[in-house]
Design a protein around this motif. Structure first.
Motif, short mmCIF file in Angstrom:
data_model
loop_
_atom_site.label_atom_id
_atom_site.label_comp_id
_atom_site.label_asym_id
_atom_site.label_seq_id
_atom_site.Cartn_x
_atom_site.Cartn_y
_atom_site.Cartn_z
N UNK A 1 0.81 -1.21 0.00
CA UNK A 1 0.00 0.00 0.00
C UNK A 1 0.85 1.27 0.00
N UNK A 2 2.04 1.20 0.56
CA UNK A 2 2.92 2.37 0.57
C UNK A 2 4.25 2.11 -0.08
N UNK A 3 4.35 1.03 -0.84
CA UNK A 3 5.65 0.64 -1.40
C UNK A 3 5.70 0.76 -2.92
N UNK A 4 4.89 -0.02 -3.60
CA UNK A 4 4.92 -0.01 -5.07
C UNK A 4 3.61 -0.55 -5.61
N UNK A 5 3.48 -0.54 -6.93
CA UNK A 5 2.27 -1.03 -7.62
C UNK A 5 1.02 -0.28 -7.19
N UNK A 6 1.19 0.97 -6.75
CA UNK A 6 0.05 1.83 -6.41
C UNK A 6 -0.12 2.80 -7.57
N UNK A 7 -1.10 2.52 -8.44
CA UNK A 7 -1.27 3.29 -9.66
C UNK A 7 -2.27 4.42 -9.45
N UNK A 8 -2.00 5.52 -10.12
CA UNK A 8 -2.84 6.70 -10.02
C UNK A 8 -3.01 7.30 -11.41
N UNK A 9 -4.07 8.09 -11.58
CA UNK A 9 -4.26 8.73 -12.87
C UNK A 9 -5.03 10.03 -12.70
N UNK A 10 -4.88 10.86 -13.70
CA UNK A 10 -5.59 12.15 -13.73
C UNK A 10 -5.92 12.45 -15.18
N UNK A 11 -7.20 12.59 -15.47
CA UNK A 11 -7.60 12.98 -16.81
C UNK A 11 -7.50 14.49 -16.97
N UNK A 12 -7.48 14.95 -18.19
CA UNK A 12 -7.37 16.38 -18.45
C UNK A 12 -8.46 17.14 -17.71
N UNK A 13 -8.03 18.13 -16.93
CA UNK A 13 -8.94 18.98 -16.13
C UNK A 13 -9.72 18.18 -15.08
N UNK A 14 -9.31 16.94 -14.85
CA UNK A 14 -10.04 16.09 -13.90
C UNK A 14 -9.31 15.96 -12.58
N UNK A 15 -9.95 15.33 -11.60
CA UNK A 15 -9.35 15.14 -10.28
C UNK A 15 -8.35 13.98 -10.29
N UNK A 16 -7.55 13.90 -9.24
CA UNK A 16 -6.60 12.80 -9.07
C UNK A 16 -7.34 11.58 -8.54
N UNK A 17 -7.08 10.41 -9.17
CA UNK A 17 -7.78 9.18 -8.80
C UNK A 17 -6.79 8.03 -8.69
N UNK A 18 -7.23 6.97 -8.01
CA UNK A 18 -6.42 5.76 -7.86
C UNK A 18 -6.95 4.64 -8.74
N UNK A 19 -6.02 3.79 -9.20
CA UNK A 19 -6.37 2.59 -9.93
C UNK A 19 -5.57 2.46 -11.22
#
Length: 521
Positions: free
Chosen positions: A366-384
């Motif tokens: 959970x705090x080491x690796x393989x924690x993926x995140x994404x943000x679409x254009x003008x969008x909020x920060x999300x996990x997955x």
């Protein structure tokens, strides 16, 4: 002229009258058909019953007959000449209902079958890889050409589902690569390819699940994610048996490679634009490498992130992308610290569900690796998407792995999780979401596990004949895992852990200490 128009009107009226007469005669003829067709309909129903496979995991044709009206129904959906397969959440008994009518005779029937899920071991999928070199010469850096043949069972009949020589294989993984001779692999096709109903893509992953003696932890997690409302994407997973150069290699989980892809997890990411879609991974392995941040890596208050999209190798990619993303993550952290304006920067519902999964299964990463995140254009920060759970569910002896105790919301575990849970409003929403998870998601998940486990039991038996490890310590199995000497025992350990963990979290999240942000530090 007037006489001519009257003739036209007369012909028109006559035509209408004749049409009505013909229809009426047809209706009278039908109504006069008082024949009892029971025997013929029952014979037809018997032929339909024989046409319905005993095991269903694919589309199949439905009989039609010009002299009979046949209406097929399954799960409140009507079919005509073809049954359209949709995967159930897990294997279950089902029935196809149908009504047959001729004249005044109308009878209803049903045909029973076993409705298999896409993940079911009863699909009996085998992947055969033929390489030009011994498997031991396959490394993590270079691909080796591979001939691929995928065999499975379609509605109970064995078929070759896919066959090609336009593919390559290489190793993958970190600790799992060095753990044993049963290694994980990346399988890559030359063009976008769908196998076993998975989305068309070039890249697939074969997970060895060597340290997970249940073989199920990653599959359980992806099925869990599929039941959540605010997680963007659950990875497709399939149990397969792998053969390489005719040598049996055991049970693997075939799954998707985590990536941005038009047929899978899709966000628009344009290297020539700074305000575009971003896909990145929190990965502490940065500190094991000699990397200078500022291009494809950024470091925010000692937390490293690797940028996957926009593609850092694209000529249009610049350091401005790294600068933009770093500034955005810093603004998120500042908002969480200030307990203000964070709702405008993150998808809070997504964050909460993401960390419910991590916390519930006590995922070591959970705090080491393989924690993926994404943000679409003008969008909020999300996990997955969520990834890599073979050392979760009480399967890591180097952490506080038991079913009690909070784990991830620590400064030294996941900083974002900690900052988020420092906010009372978020804790209350987390409490509500967990309660929903406990009552709405977990029951179906726990119903699935024994059914899925039973479906892979014969595969698991062959796997542990090949890899005789049930009586051996495999890093990092705790003593409770080592104590289970059968595959069924391993699965039961996971189920027991899930039940104990669920109850503990339900009690703790709904008490006063949690309300005040006391996580037992």
């Amino acid at each position: 002229m007037k006489e001519k128009n009257m003739k036209k009107l007369y012909l028109f009226i006559l035509t209408i009258a004749l049409s009505i007469f013909v229809v009426s005669c047809s209706d009278i003829e039908l109504s006069l058909d008082q024949t009892d067709y029971t025997d013929q309909i029952e014979a037809l129903a018997e032929s339909i019953d024989q046409a319905v496979p005993a095991v269903v995991n694919a589309n199949f044709s439905l009989p039609i007959h010009e002299d009979y009206e046949i209406e097929y129904k399954f799960n409140d959906e009507m079919f005509t000449n073809e049954f359209i397969y949709e995967s159930p959440f897990y294997d279950r008994d089902a029935s196809l209902e149908y009504t047959i009518k001729r004249g005044k005779t109308e009878l209803s029937f049903s045909s029973e079958f076993r409705h298999l899920s896409l993940e079911s071991g009863y699909n009996a999928t085998k992947i055969y890889l033929t390489l030009p070199v011994p498997l031991g010469q396959v490394g993590k850096e270079e691909y080796v050409q591979a001939n691929v043949r995928v065999e499975t069972r379609k509605n109970g009949v064995g078929i070759i589902e896919h066959e090609t020589n336009a593919a390559q294989l290489r190793g993958r993984g970190n600790s799992t690569w060095f753990l044993s001779d049963k290694k994980p692999y990346r399988l890559r096709f030359d063009e976008n390819t769908s196998i076993l109903g998975m989305p068309k893509a070039k890249n697939y992953v074969l997970l060895a699940e060597y340290a997970d003696k249940s073989l199920m932890r990653n599959v359980i997690t992806q099925k869990m994610v599929s039941l959540m409302d605010n997680l963007p994407y659950s990875l497709e997973v399939r149990f397969v048996e792998l053969y390489v150069n005719e040598d049996y290699r055991g049970v693997y989980v075939l799954t998707e490679h985590v990536e941005v892809h038009k047929n899978k997890f899709m966000i628009e990411s344009i290297p020539g634009e700074v305000n575009t879609g971003y896909f990145f991974e929190m990965d502490q392995r940065f500190y094991d490498q000699n990397i200078t941040p500022g291009w494809d890596w950024i470091v925010v208050r000692d937390i490293p992130y690797e940028i996957k999209e926009p593609d850092p190798d694209d000529l249009a990619f610049t350091s401005a992308h790294a600068t933009y993303l770093k500034a955005y993550i810093e603004s998120v952290e500042n908002a969480l610290i200030a307990k203000s304006n964070y709702n405008n920067l993150i998808n809070l519902d997504n964050w909460i569900e993401h960390f419910i999964v991590h916390e519930y299964v006590k995922n070591v990463d959970v705090g080491w690796s393989s924690v993926f995140m994404y943000k679409e254009k003008d969008g909020p920060l999300q996990y997955g998407p969520l990834w890599d759970f073979d050392l979760a569910y009480g399967n890591a002896d180097y952490i506080d792995y038991g079913p009690e105790g909070f784990y991830g919301m620590r400064q030294y575990k996941n900083r974002m999780f900690k900052l988020m849970m420092d906010i009372l409003e978020v804790r209350l929403l987390y409490r509500e979401a967990y309660n929903n998870f406990y009552f709405d998601v977990l029951p179906e998940l726990l119903e699935m596990i024994p059914v899925l486990s039973e479906s892979i039991s014969e595969m698991a038996h062959r796997n542990f004949l090949k890899w005789d490890i049930m009586n051996s310590y495999v890093w990092p199995n705790p003593s409770e895992v080592l104590a289970q000497k059968t595959h069924a025992g391993q699965v039961q350990y996971v189920v027991s852990y899930m039940n104990l963990r669920a109850e503990w979290m339900l009690n703790e999240i709904n008490n006063q200490a949690f309300y005040y942000g006391n996580f037992g530090d």
